[in-house]
Design a protein around this motif. Structure first.
Motif, PDB file in Angstrom:
ATOM      1  N   GLU A 190       1.001  -1.348   0.028  1.00 34.48           N
ATOM      2  CA  GLU A 190       0.035  -0.124   0.068  1.00 34.48           C
ATOM      3  C   GLU A 190       0.871   1.418  -0.034  1.00 34.48           C
ATOM      4  N   TYR A 191       1.854   1.147   0.899  1.00 35.93           N
ATOM      5  CA  TYR A 191       2.880   2.202   0.894  1.00 35.93           C
ATOM      6  C   TYR A 191       4.074   1.814   1.663  1.00 35.93           C
ATOM      7  N   VAL A 192       5.156   2.518   1.288  1.00 33.76           N
ATOM      8  CA  VAL A 192       6.567   2.131   2.042  1.00 33.76           C
ATOM      9  C   VAL A 192       7.244   3.508   2.306  1.00 33.76           C
ATOM     10  N   VAL A 193       7.770   3.374   3.680  1.00 35.12           N
ATOM     11  CA  VAL A 193       8.536   4.419   4.214  1.00 35.12           C
ATOM     12  C   VAL A 193       9.842   3.922   4.241  1.00 35.12           C
ATOM     13  N   LEU A 194      10.966   4.498   3.748  1.00 36.63           N
ATOM     14  CA  LEU A 194      12.165   4.505   3.923  1.00 36.63           C
ATOM     15  C   LEU A 194      13.002   5.120   4.931  1.00 36.63           C
ATOM     16  N   SER A 195      13.284   4.797   6.261  1.00 33.35           N
ATOM     17  CA  SER A 195      13.836   5.593   7.193  1.00 33.35           C
ATOM     18  C   SER A 195      15.293   5.158   7.159  1.00 33.35           C
ATOM     19  N   HIS A 196      16.035   6.578   7.116  1.00 29.33           N
ATOM     20  CA  HIS A 196      17.604   6.321   7.164  1.00 29.33           C
ATOM     21  C   HIS A 196      18.157   7.689   7.513  1.00 29.33           C
ATOM     22  N   HIS A 197      19.494   7.424   7.820  1.00 31.95           N
ATOM     23  CA  HIS A 197      20.468   8.542   8.403  1.00 31.95           C
ATOM     24  C   HIS A 197      21.548   8.857   7.515  1.00 31.95           C
ATOM     25  N   SER A 198      21.465   8.101   6.019  1.00 31.79           N
ATOM     26  CA  SER A 198      22.598   8.175   5.129  1.00 31.79           C
ATOM     27  C   SER A 198      23.238   9.436   5.081  1.00 31.79           C
TER      28      SER A 198
ATOM     29  N   PRO B  94      13.330  10.352   8.538  1.00 29.93           N
ATOM     30  CA  PRO B  94      14.494  10.140   9.338  1.00 29.93           C
ATOM     31  C   PRO B  94      14.554   8.880   9.938  1.00 29.93           C
ATOM     32  N   ASP B  95      15.691   8.714  11.032  1.00 32.47           N
ATOM     33  CA  ASP B  95      15.783   7.556  11.920  1.00 32.47           C
ATOM     34  C   ASP B  95      14.336   7.422  12.790  1.00 32.47           C
ATOM     35  N   VAL B  96      13.952   5.947  12.993  1.00 32.58           N
ATOM     36  CA  VAL B  96      12.986   5.556  13.836  1.00 32.58           C
ATOM     37  C   VAL B  96      13.472   6.124  15.213  1.00 32.58           C
ATOM     38  N   LYS B  97      12.551   6.818  15.967  1.00 33.05           N
ATOM     39  CA  LYS B  97      12.707   7.240  17.503  1.00 33.05           C
ATOM     40  C   LYS B  97      12.324   5.822  18.303  1.00 33.05           C
ATOM     41  N   ARG B  98      10.964   5.575  18.073  1.00 31.19           N
ATOM     42  CA  ARG B  98      10.221   4.531  18.882  1.00 31.19           C
ATOM     43  C   ARG B  98       8.985   4.050  18.211  1.00 31.19           C
ATOM     44  N   VAL B  99       8.486   2.801  18.823  1.00 25.79           N
ATOM     45  CA  VAL B  99       7.179   2.356  18.561  1.00 25.79           C
ATOM     46  C   VAL B  99       6.337   2.911  19.539  1.00 25.79           C
ATOM     47  N   ILE B 100       5.159   3.480  19.394  1.00 25.63           N
ATOM     48  CA  ILE B 100       4.281   4.006  20.400  1.00 25.63           C
ATOM     49  C   ILE B 100       3.441   3.052  20.674  1.00 25.63           C
ATOM     50  N   GLU B 101       2.696   2.370  19.659  1.00 25.79           N
ATOM     51  CA  GLU B 101       1.770   1.422  19.901  1.00 25.79           C
ATOM     52  C   GLU B 101       1.793   0.472  19.104  1.00 25.79           C
ATOM     53  N   PHE B 102       0.816  -0.573  18.930  1.00 31.14           N
ATOM     54  CA  PHE B 102       0.726  -1.702  18.163  1.00 31.14           C
ATOM     55  C   PHE B 102       1.108  -1.494  16.721  1.00 31.14           C
ATOM     56  N   ASN B 103       1.028  -0.435  16.200  1.00 30.43           N
ATOM     57  CA  ASN B 103       1.215  -0.352  14.672  1.00 30.43           C
ATOM     58  C   ASN B 103       1.784   1.096  14.348  1.00 30.43           C
TER      59      ASN B 103
ATOM     60  N   VAL C  83       4.453   4.103  14.376  1.00 28.35           N
ATOM     61  CA  VAL C  83       6.105   4.379  14.950  1.00 28.35           C
ATOM     62  C   VAL C  83       6.311   5.668  14.665  1.00 28.35           C
ATOM     63  N   GLU C  84       7.219   6.489  15.729  1.00 29.76           N
ATOM     64  CA  GLU C  84       7.389   7.688  15.651  1.00 29.76           C
ATOM     65  C   GLU C  84       9.092   7.883  15.220  1.00 29.76           C
ATOM     66  N   PHE C  85       9.081   9.112  14.247  1.00 28.15           N
ATOM     67  CA  PHE C  85      10.574   9.311  13.907  1.00 28.15           C
ATOM     68  C   PHE C  85      11.021  10.376  14.697  1.00 28.15           C
ATOM     69  N   VAL C  86      12.512  10.591  14.523  1.00 34.60           N
ATOM     70  CA  VAL C  86      13.141  11.788  15.205  1.00 34.60           C
ATOM     71  C   VAL C  86      12.591  12.999  15.079  1.00 34.60           C
ATOM     72  N   ASP C  87      11.969  13.067  13.851  1.00 34.30           N
ATOM     73  CA  ASP C  87      11.491  14.686  13.289  1.00 34.30           C
ATOM     74  C   ASP C  87      10.009  14.789  14.088  1.00 34.30           C
ATOM     75  N   GLY C  88       9.419  13.706  15.120  1.00 31.30           N
ATOM     76  CA  GLY C  88       8.409  13.978  15.512  1.00 31.30           C
ATOM     77  C   GLY C  88       7.187  13.490  14.829  1.00 31.30           C
ATOM     78  N   THR C  89       7.278  13.071  13.603  1.00 28.25           N
ATOM     79  CA  THR C  89       6.124  12.535  12.835  1.00 28.25           C
ATOM     80  C   THR C  89       5.940  11.165  13.165  1.00 28.25           C
ATOM     81  N   CYS C  90       4.759  10.797  12.643  1.00 22.53           N
ATOM     82  CA  CYS C  90       4.389   9.223  13.269  1.00 22.53           C
ATOM     83  C   CYS C  90       3.678   8.500  11.895  1.00 22.53           C
ATOM     84  N   CYS C  91       3.732   7.441  11.736  1.00 24.11           N
ATOM     85  CA  CYS C  91       3.263   6.853  10.777  1.00 24.11           C
ATOM     86  C   CYS C  91       2.857   5.227  11.257  1.00 24.11           C
ATOM     87  N   CYS C  92       1.578   4.672  10.790  1.00 26.13           N
ATOM     88  CA  CYS C  92       1.493   3.196  10.876  1.00 26.13           C
ATOM     89  C   CYS C  92       1.715   2.062   9.896  1.00 26.13           C
TER      90      CYS C  92
END
Length: 417
Positions: free
Chosen positions: A208-216, A232-241, A243-252
């Motif tokens: 459906e969609y793909v996110v490429l997380s990197h610090h290249s 950017p880099d992954v910061k943490r998993v917030i809940e079951f699906n 994910v929060e990134f280091v820039d504060g954005t989130c995606c499922c």
């Protein structure tokens, strides 16, 4: 002199080619797979093979080379001329089989044979192996051993804070075989090396969609399909699906795929061998290959960001000169001092332990140093120039760079045709 080679991939085959060409040497090559070729052999198996032994293959369907064939041949056996520069996995495997046939190497290779232990016995090496189909164990003594088991055996799984909350699958590219598992799913790919870029593209064809997380450190200018986004880099998993990134954005996401590299791994080396691996820094190695305390052991293919097949061949030629006595190594003390100085220079350049054996901009001087010390033919500078151009294009035009075709003119020049 009796020599053992562990692994019959490109490094092991190059080593066997030169050892077998040296008079008064006998040779055994231990290959855990059913055919030579190492990482270039594809298998559907993941985890364990039909005999219940670990599968170390990292090959997936649809893989094409990141470097042009003009760089990937051996100095005395280039890849045959053809209409494309970037080849498939099957074509590289076929080339390695042609190489093995050309130099009559199959007679030395023990297929389906896994080395389970290497340990010193006096000045010799005691090697224990098992023939997987019969589970018959054998132990033999050798005067020298060449470790050629590759880089892609022990995948690195980063620990994402909160990952225990994630309800989907978390896996590594090591276990990826094709993209069908991602059909209709939301996929997070972590890591922007060549495999991360490639598997992002493969997943995008069905996901459906793909996110490429990197610090290249390399700018990624490729225009991916519209269902691909860079974060950017992954910061943490917030809940079951989520994910929060280091820039504060989130995606499922439904799936997380790590393309985060590998550790050097030598599970068969007994601790008495005296080899340590700390964050991919292997010690004690002289010139990134010779065991300083036991110089009848060497490691072929440790440096990365290199012209791999060309370097394997050069390292094998160097070690053959050591074994036949035509190249005298410095004293143990001097080898250690040389290595310490080399590593201080690397740390001063900002290299981390994970980059202890990275060559990149230093590769030509490394090749020239080996060739000069062994009084053997160096690697032509054109190989490094073409390799570096291809790596640059990989990050700048990933969707199209494999359409390029090259021709080498001489030791310093190439053209795009």
């Amino acid at each position: 002199m009796r020599v053992a080679i562990i692994g019959a991939g490109a490094a092991g085959l190059a080593s066997a080619r030169h050892i077998s060409n040296t008079s008064d040497f006998s040779l055994d090559v231990f290959e855990m797979g059913a055919r030579p070729g190492g990482t270039w052999v594809y298998t559907d198996d993941v985890g364990q093979d039909r005999y219940g032994y670990p599968v170390y293959s990292a090959m997936y369907k649809g893989l094409k080379t990141n470097l042009p064939k003009e760089v990937m041949g051996f100095p005395d056996f280039p890849i045959p001329e053809q209409s494309r520069s970037y080849l498939t996995q099957a074509e590289i495997l076929n080339f390695l089989e042609l190489y093995a046939a050309k130099f009559d190497l199959m007679r030395y290779i023990k297929l389906n044979t896994m080395v389970t232990e290497v340990r010193p016995e006096g000045n010799l090496w005691k090697i224990t192996s098992v023939h997987k189909p019969t589970r018959k164990e054998s132990t033999e003594l050798y005067d020298a051993v060449m470790i050629c088991n590759g880089h892609y055996n022990d995948p690195i799984f980063p620990n994402i804070p909160g990952q225990e909350l994630f309800s989907g699958s978390i896996d590594h590219s090591h276990n990826f075989r094709d993209a069908e598992r991602f059909k209709g799913k939301r996929v997070l790919v972590v890591g922007a090396g060549p495999s991360g870029l490639d598997l992002t593209l493969q997943a995008s064809t069905v996901a459906e969609y793909v996110v490429l997380s990197h610090h290249s450190s390399e700018p990624i200018n490729t225009q991916y399909p519209p269902n691909v986004e860079l974060r950017p880099d992954v910061k943490r998993v917030i809940e079951f699906n989520k994910v929060e990134f280091v820039d504060g954005t989130c995606c499922c996401f439904d799936e997380i795929l790590h393309c985060t590299g590998y550790r050097y791994s030598f599970p068969f080396l007994h601790e008495s061998c005296g080899i340590s691996v700390d964050e991919n820094h292997i010690e004690p190695l002289y010139k990134h290959m010779i065991h300083i305390d036991r110089p009848n052991m060497c490691f072929i293919g440790i440096p990365f960001n290199v012209c791999a097949f060309q370097m394997f061949d050069l390292q094998a030629r160097y070690f053959c000169k050591v074994l036949d006595g035509s190249l005298s190594l410095p004293s143990t003390t001097d080898m250690r001092l040389h290595t310490e100085k080399d590593m201080r220079n690397r740390w001063a350049k900002g290299y981390t332990k994970r980059q202890a054996h990275m060559m990149g901009p230093d590769q030509q001087s490394y090749y020239d140093d080996l060739a000069a010390a062994a009084s053997t033919t160096p690697i032509a500078p054109v190989m490094v120039k073409l390799r570096d151009l291809s790596v640059k294009k990989l990050y700048n035009d990933f969707l199209n760079f494999r359409q390029d075709r090259y021709k080498i003119l001489d030791e310093h020049n190439f053209v795009k045709v």
